[in-house]
Design a protein around this motif. Structure first.
Motif, PDB file in Angstrom:
ATOM      1  N   ARG A 114       0.938  -1.260  -0.014  1.00 56.45           N
ATOM      2  CA  ARG A 114      -0.087  -0.012   0.028  1.00 56.45           C
ATOM      3  C   ARG A 114       0.869   1.239   0.018  1.00 56.45           C
ATOM      4  NH1 ARG A 114      -3.389  -2.653   3.658  1.00 56.45           N
ATOM      5  NH2 ARG A 114      -2.448  -1.641   5.405  1.00 56.45           N
ATOM      6  N   ALA A 115       1.867   1.118   0.638  1.00 56.00           N
ATOM      7  CA  ALA A 115       2.624   2.481   0.889  1.00 56.00           C
ATOM      8  C   ALA A 115       3.673   2.432  -0.437  1.00 56.00           C
ATOM      9  CB  ALA A 115       3.679   2.391   2.256  1.00 56.00           C
ATOM     10  N   CYS A 119       6.524  -2.518  -4.993  1.00 56.19           N
ATOM     11  CA  CYS A 119       6.942  -3.681  -4.071  1.00 56.19           C
ATOM     12  C   CYS A 119       6.223  -5.061  -4.618  1.00 56.19           C
ATOM     13  CB  CYS A 119       6.853  -3.350  -2.699  1.00 56.19           C
ATOM     14  SG  CYS A 119       8.447  -2.420  -1.997  1.00 56.19           S
ATOM     15  N   GLN A 120       4.920  -4.676  -5.052  1.00 58.13           N
ATOM     16  CA  GLN A 120       3.951  -5.790  -5.365  1.00 58.13           C
ATOM     17  C   GLN A 120       4.746  -6.666  -6.604  1.00 58.13           C
ATOM     18  OE1 GLN A 120      -0.070  -5.054  -6.250  1.00 58.13           O
ATOM     19  NE2 GLN A 120      -0.533  -7.015  -6.428  1.00 58.13           N
ATOM     20  N   THR A 138      10.040  -8.012   5.760  1.00 55.28           N
ATOM     21  CA  THR A 138      10.803  -7.614   6.770  1.00 55.28           C
ATOM     22  C   THR A 138      11.772  -6.477   6.502  1.00 55.28           C
ATOM     23  OG1 THR A 138      10.011  -9.412   8.238  1.00 55.28           O
ATOM     24  CG2 THR A 138      11.650  -7.832   9.216  1.00 55.28           C
ATOM     25  N   ALA A 139      12.610  -6.919   5.723  1.00 54.98           N
ATOM     26  CA  ALA A 139      13.774  -6.034   5.324  1.00 54.98           C
ATOM     27  C   ALA A 139      13.210  -4.961   4.557  1.00 54.98           C
ATOM     28  CB  ALA A 139      14.954  -6.967   4.311  1.00 54.98           C
ATOM     29  N   LEU A 140      12.267  -4.802   3.801  1.00 56.92           N
ATOM     30  CA  LEU A 140      11.756  -3.785   3.146  1.00 56.92           C
ATOM     31  C   LEU A 140      10.912  -2.912   3.855  1.00 56.92           C
ATOM     32  CD1 LEU A 140      10.876  -5.327  -0.364  1.00 56.92           C
ATOM     33  CD2 LEU A 140      12.790  -4.089   0.107  1.00 56.92           C
ATOM     34  N   LEU A 141      10.288  -3.406   4.917  1.00 52.18           N
ATOM     35  CA  LEU A 141       9.585  -2.804   6.094  1.00 52.18           C
ATOM     36  C   LEU A 141      10.596  -1.729   6.708  1.00 52.18           C
ATOM     37  CD1 LEU A 141       6.866  -5.090   7.158  1.00 52.18           C
ATOM     38  CD2 LEU A 141       6.283  -2.765   5.857  1.00 52.18           C
ATOM     39  N   GLU A 151      11.531   7.466  -1.594  1.00 48.81           N
ATOM     40  CA  GLU A 151      12.908   6.861  -1.766  1.00 48.81           C
ATOM     41  C   GLU A 151      12.849   5.410  -2.136  1.00 48.81           C
ATOM     42  OE1 GLU A 151      16.124   8.306  -2.123  1.00 48.81           O
ATOM     43  OE2 GLU A 151      14.428   9.817  -2.616  1.00 48.81           O
ATOM     44  N   LEU A 152      12.134   4.668  -1.187  1.00 45.83           N
ATOM     45  CA  LEU A 152      11.992   3.282  -1.483  1.00 45.83           C
ATOM     46  C   LEU A 152      11.222   2.845  -2.761  1.00 45.83           C
ATOM     47  CD1 LEU A 152      12.450   0.375  -0.289  1.00 45.83           C
ATOM     48  CD2 LEU A 152       9.989   0.627   0.781  1.00 45.83           C
ATOM     49  N   GLN A 153      10.344   3.617  -3.351  1.00 51.79           N
ATOM     50  CA  GLN A 153       9.779   3.511  -4.581  1.00 51.79           C
ATOM     51  C   GLN A 153      10.810   3.546  -5.591  1.00 51.79           C
ATOM     52  OE1 GLN A 153       6.466   2.769  -5.312  1.00 51.79           O
ATOM     53  NE2 GLN A 153       6.531   2.983  -7.412  1.00 51.79           N
TER      54      GLN A 153
END
Length: 223
Positions: A114-115, A119-120, A138-141, A151-153
């Motif tokens: 969702r965030a 990532c899907q 867990t690592a990506l969270l 930034e993660l996107q």
């Protein structure tokens, strides 16, 4: 004729007792709640987790408690004559722990996608390669908390372009972008729930619905 004589005369006509004793069991219907336990005779007995929130039947003799879902026996325990005891089968509890772990992983994956929707795609490609989805989630969270969704996107997009589904590749992309901007390393903080909730998005409601709570006379002009 005495009783002894009458019995001796009738004995050849009597049927013999069966080789197997007739089963005498107490049988009751029980309702299972959210936890995998059934209550019988003041004690609780475990059942496999897939049978929660169902109506089951307990059949008990002097030494054993058997639990059935329809005609299928799903659990068997030694009978306890104590009060308030939990008689457990470790296999049932192991299954419960695994189900709870999968549920936490599912909730974490939903929050992540969702965030950061990209990532899907990363998860689909990771699953195709046999990666550990729980560990990757867990690592990506953690990276989401540390660097933020924007930034993660961008970092996940970089990793996918490079053909990688590894969290280390995403982390390296985040660090490279940070160094290019000349920013200091992010500091991970652990905030209490009431502080994290202050940023929760609140959807406004129509105010005219509150007019229905007041009597109609209250809206008239006073003279």
């Amino acid at each position: 004729m005495t009783v002894r004589q009458a019995f001796a005369k009738e004995q050849p006509l009597l049927l013999p007792l069966p080789a197997n004793p007739y089963p005498v069991e107490e049988q009751v219907a029980v309702k299972v709640g959210k936890t995998p336990y059934v209550r019988f005779d003041l004690n609780d007995y475990t059942v496999p987790h897939p049978h929660v929130r169902r109506m089951l039947s307990v059949r008990a003799d002097l030494s054993q408690v058997r639990i059935f879902d329809g005609a299928q026996m799903i659990a068997s325990h030694r009978r306890s004559y104590d009060r308030g005891q939990e008689i457990e089968d470790r296999r049932h509890l192991k299954d419960l722990v695994e189900i709870e772990r999968e549920a936490r992983q599912h909730r974490g994956l939903n929050s992540l996608t969702r965030a950061v929707p990209i990532c899907q795609t990363l998860m689909i490609r990771a699953a195709e390669r046999g990666a550990n989805i729980g560990a990757l989630t867990t690592a990506l969270l953690r990276l989401l908390d540390r660097y933020g969704a924007t930034e993660l996107q961008a970092a996940v997009e970089d990793a996918l372009r490079a053909g990688s589904v590894n969290a280390a590749t995403v982390r390296a992309a985040l660090e490279r972008r940070r160094l290019e901007r000349g920013e200091p390393p992010p500091v991970e903080t652990s905030l209490p729930k009431h502080v994290r909730r202050k940023d929760t998005t609140v959807r406004p409601h129509r105010l005219d619905s509150y007019d229905q709570l007041a009597p109609s006379g209250d809206n008239d002009d006073e003279h």
